[in-house]
Design an enzyme around this catalytic site. Structure first.
Site, PDB file in Angstrom:
ATOM      1  N   GLN A 125      92.799  63.982 -38.407  1.00 14.99           N
ATOM      2  CA  GLN A 125      93.221  64.372 -39.760  1.00 14.99           C
ATOM      3  C   GLN A 125      94.048  63.257 -40.409  1.00 14.99           C
ATOM      4  O   GLN A 125      95.159  63.482 -40.878  1.00 14.99           O
ATOM      5  CB  GLN A 125      93.993  65.683 -39.740  1.00 14.99           C
ATOM      6  CG  GLN A 125      93.135  66.857 -39.269  1.00 14.99           C
ATOM      7  CD  GLN A 125      93.809  68.181 -39.497  1.00 14.99           C
ATOM      8  OE1 GLN A 125      94.731  68.545 -38.787  1.00 14.99           O
ATOM      9  NE2 GLN A 125      93.358  68.890 -40.510  1.00 14.99           N
ATOM     10  N   HIS A 126      93.496  62.066 -40.354  1.00 17.64           N
ATOM     11  CA  HIS A 126      94.109  60.929 -41.021  1.00 17.64           C
ATOM     12  C   HIS A 126      93.074  59.803 -41.148  1.00 17.64           C
ATOM     13  O   HIS A 126      92.000  59.871 -40.556  1.00 17.64           O
ATOM     14  CB  HIS A 126      95.355  60.450 -40.269  1.00 17.64           C
ATOM     15  CG  HIS A 126      95.155  60.263 -38.807  1.00 17.64           C
ATOM     16  ND1 HIS A 126      95.764  61.026 -37.847  1.00 17.64           N
ATOM     17  CD2 HIS A 126      94.365  59.395 -38.126  1.00 17.64           C
ATOM     18  CE1 HIS A 126      95.382  60.635 -36.656  1.00 17.64           C
ATOM     19  NE2 HIS A 126      94.527  59.660 -36.789  1.00 17.64           N
ATOM     20  N   ALA A 127      93.444  58.820 -41.938  1.00 18.50           N
ATOM     21  CA  ALA A 127      92.637  57.593 -42.057  1.00 18.50           C
ATOM     22  C   ALA A 127      93.538  56.425 -41.664  1.00 18.50           C
ATOM     23  O   ALA A 127      94.743  56.599 -41.449  1.00 18.50           O
ATOM     24  CB  ALA A 127      92.129  57.437 -43.487  1.00 18.50           C
TER      25      ALA A 127
END
Ligand code: T46
Length: 129
Positions: free
Chosen positions: A46-48
């Site tokens: 749940q991140h980049a």
């Protein structure tokens, strides 16, 4: 974002897969980490990343990985140890639907640096405006 299939070097003793940095994947490997024991209903990632390129392999069990490049969202199934998924920078990644025996190995192009993470989805979306 792409699925890569690796050659399996098998013989009567079992299977072997070799992955070499900058040869079988498009970057030199600076870091390896792995996730195991993830609950089936949990969400990881749940991140980049700003800079880090990642290559994900479920060496045991299975999980799904949803990649979102700001334009489209695609869910990939990692369910065999001879396939891997490339996650490029500025691609939001979520790992989910882990089997109880999943071991997800991640090869990364950079050392761990929290500043490289984009953890707020609204901020991520802003980057494409
Ligand atoms: C990803 C998915 C699959 C470190 O100290 N070094 C590291 O190399 C990593 C990856 C994490 N950490 C620390 C940071 C946190 O205190 O380990 C803790 C858990 O990390 P995080 O909450 O980022 O874990 P996930 O499962 O949400 O995400 C990780 C990776 O960060 C991410 O890039 O793709 O695994």
């Amino acid at each position: 974002m792409s699925i890569v299939e690796h050659r399996v070097l098998g013989d009567h003793r079992g299977q072997l897969i070799a992955i070499e940095g900058a040869r079988d994947i498009p970057f030199e490997i600076k870091r390896i980490f792995y996730i195991y024991g993830a609950q089936p209903n949990t969400l990881r990632g749940q991140h980049a990343h700003h800079k880090t390129r990642q290559y994900l392999i479920a060496v045991s069990g299975s999980c799904n990985v949803t990649l979102d490049d700001g334009k489209q969202r695609i869910t990939y199934s990692l369910h065999q140890p001879d396939i891997g998924l490339l996650q490029e920078p500025l691609v939001w990644g979520t790992m989910h639907d882990f089997s109880h025996d999943c071991v997800l190995v991640v090869l990364a192009s950079e050392h761990y640096e929290e500043n490289d993470y984009i953890r707020n989805y609204a901020h991520f979306q802003e980057m494409f405006k």
